[in-house]
Design an enzyme around this catalytic site. Structure first.
Site, mmCIF file in Angstrom:
data_model
loop_
_atom_site.group_PDB
_atom_site.id
_atom_site.type_symbol
_atom_site.label_atom_id
_atom_site.label_comp_id
_atom_site.label_asym_id
_atom_site.label_seq_id
_atom_site.Cartn_x
_atom_site.Cartn_y
_atom_site.Cartn_z
ATOM 1 N N ASP A 1 1.763 6.475 -0.183
ATOM 2 C CA ASP A 1 0.567 7.079 0.390
ATOM 3 C C ASP A 1 0.477 6.701 1.874
ATOM 4 O O ASP A 1 1.443 6.893 2.617
ATOM 5 C CB ASP A 1 -0.666 6.627 -0.404
ATOM 6 C CG ASP A 1 -1.899 7.455 -0.119
ATOM 7 O OD1 ASP A 1 -2.064 8.507 -0.761
ATOM 8 O OD2 ASP A 1 -2.692 7.069 0.758
ATOM 9 N N TYR B 1 -7.424 8.589 8.187
ATOM 10 C CA TYR B 1 -7.180 10.031 8.085
ATOM 11 C C TYR B 1 -7.519 10.723 9.403
ATOM 12 O O TYR B 1 -6.818 11.642 9.835
ATOM 13 C CB TYR B 1 -8.019 10.624 6.949
ATOM 14 C CG TYR B 1 -7.474 10.310 5.578
ATOM 15 C CD1 TYR B 1 -6.731 11.252 4.870
ATOM 16 C CD2 TYR B 1 -7.688 9.076 4.990
ATOM 17 C CE1 TYR B 1 -6.222 10.968 3.613
ATOM 18 C CE2 TYR B 1 -7.176 8.773 3.733
ATOM 19 C CZ TYR B 1 -6.449 9.728 3.056
ATOM 20 O OH TYR B 1 -5.940 9.433 1.817
ATOM 21 N N HIS C 1 1.092 8.926 -8.860
ATOM 22 C CA HIS C 1 0.986 8.547 -7.454
ATOM 23 C C HIS C 1 0.862 7.040 -7.269
ATOM 24 O O HIS C 1 1.310 6.500 -6.259
ATOM 25 C CB HIS C 1 -0.244 9.244 -6.861
ATOM 26 C CG HIS C 1 -0.389 9.092 -5.384
ATOM 27 N ND1 HIS C 1 0.457 9.694 -4.476
ATOM 28 C CD2 HIS C 1 -1.289 8.391 -4.640
ATOM 29 C CE1 HIS C 1 0.083 9.391 -3.252
ATOM 30 N NE2 HIS C 1 -0.974 8.597 -3.313
#
Length: 401
Positions: A173, A301, A366
């Site tokens: 990630d 982000y 994930h």
């Protein structure tokens, strides 16, 4: 200088948490058994009821503190990390970097598999930092804490603070992007990198005419995923502050936002507790709550979006901090591809990386280190063993601390 660190949350913070859960004003829900509208209300109420009445944070603190935690300051940023030396006579340093919406707890179950010596006496010295803005590391007070900057901090942590000359880095990630930046800007400190996904910016930065049929299919899949699952990404990339007010104030809102990702991104077949216990889910969520880091975790982000826009629309890259964008990484790479994550082909990946090993994991999603820690640890060991058996291994590994 590193100092030992112990997690110890004030009882008043935990009491306030339970009061806030009890005062939740629940919204209505239409048919949502399959979570197609977001987090299922029935499960969320069950989880939060457990959080309020049964979850024992102090018991989890004892577990968390069974690992050796430390804090240090590098370039003015306080970093929290776990550092556990391996049991083997030949132990190689391994940096593990988490993503979002997890934390350093992503790696707690895999650490014992990695630090244990195998039959040949080989193990890992495991280093697990909290990314700045997550967990018990500092919350950045100014913009600019992007993956390149975190990569520099983590490299200095391993090489300067802990004294290792070379190390292996693993990430998933957000940790994938950080590990990629270590390989681009600090390659002399690396033996190899191990990833569970490939950053999307490679496919997004290419012109459609440059893509073959398989790559176009992959881009279409990414685009579809962004339209159906990626709304969180867009709001955290563009207006993170607005969302943070609600989630920093409401523990149920925070839990709903985070647990949806663990449900949708794991190899759970719709049953989240087939992959994670309530205690595992709530330990991670509680860390976000007590440290008030949901806002600062979002800002990664926003930093990534700013960097991507600069890369795509500023060809001269005068504003782009990533002056090595597009440079092929020569450090050996291994990839552990989960059953449900969207990854490009090995052929495409090799345009940007030096692929040595590619494993299609038989199960796991994930959060591989949490879902299938033993399988992932075996894959990392396999990769590093491969590195050690190459003709140039002695030259590559001779400076390991």
């Amino acid at each position: 200088m590193k100092t030992p660190f112990k997690i110890n949350i004030e009882p008043s913070i935990l009491d306030d948490l339970k009061t806030r859960i009890g005062n939740t004003r629940w919204t209505y829900e239409i048919e949502n058994e399959k979570w197609e509208y977001g987090t299922n209300k029935s499960y969320l109420k069950e989880l939060c009821d457990y959080w309020q009445y049964s979850f024992d944070w102090k018991k989890q603190e004892v577990y968390l503190n069974s690992f050796p935690h430390f804090k240090t300051i590098i370039d003015g940023t306080g970093l929290h990390y776990i550092h556990l030396r391996g049991e083997g006579k030949n132990s190689i340093p391994l940096l593990l970097t988490h993503g979002w919406p997890d934390s350093f707890v992503r790696f707690l179950k895999i650490i014992p598999y990695l630090s244990k010596a195998d039959k040949n006496g080989f193990s890992f010295d495991v280093i697990v930092p909290s990314v700045p803005g997550h967990g018990f590391s500092d919350i950045p007070s100014t913009p600019g804490m992007n993956t390149k900057r975190v990569a520099k901090l983590f490299t200095r942590l391993v090489t300067e603070e802990l004294g290792y000359e070379k190390f292996v880095a693993h990430g998933g990630d957000l940790g994938t992007g950080i590990t990629e930046q270590i390989a681009l800007y600090h390659k002399k400190s690396l033996l190899g990198i191990h990833l569970t996904d490939i950053p999307y910016h490679h496919i997004l930065s290419m012109a459609p005419g440059e893509l073959n049929k398989a790559e176009k299919k992959y881009l279409d899949a990414i685009t579809k995923w962004q339209m159906t699952e990626g709304a969180y990404n867009m709001i955290q990339s563009t207006k993170p502050q607005t969302l943070a007010y609600g989630l920093n104030d409401s523990p149920v809102g925070l839990a709903a936002w985070i647990v949806e990702k663990f449900h949708n991104w794991s190899d759970s077949h719709g049953d989240i507790e087939s992959c994670f216990t309530k205690d595992e889910l709530l330990t991670n969520i509680t860390i976000y709550w007590v440290t008030q880091t949901i806002n600062s975790s979002f800002r990664h982000y926003n930093e990534a979006m700013k960097d991507l826009v600069q890369e795509k629309y500023n060809p001269l890259q005068k504003l782009n901090p990533f002056d090595k964008t597009g440079v092929k990484i020569r450090v050996p790479l291994a990839v552990a591809e989960s059953r449900i994550d969207l990854l490009p082909s090995e052929e495409f990946t090799n345009k940007f990386f030096n692929v040595w090993q590619w494993t299609k994991m038989p199960k796991g999603g994930h959060f591989l280190a949490m879902e299938q820690p033993e399988l992932l640890a075996d894959d990392i060991r396999k990769f590093v063993t491969h590195l050690q058996t190459q003709p140039h291994a002695e030259e590559v590994l001779k400076n390991v601390g």
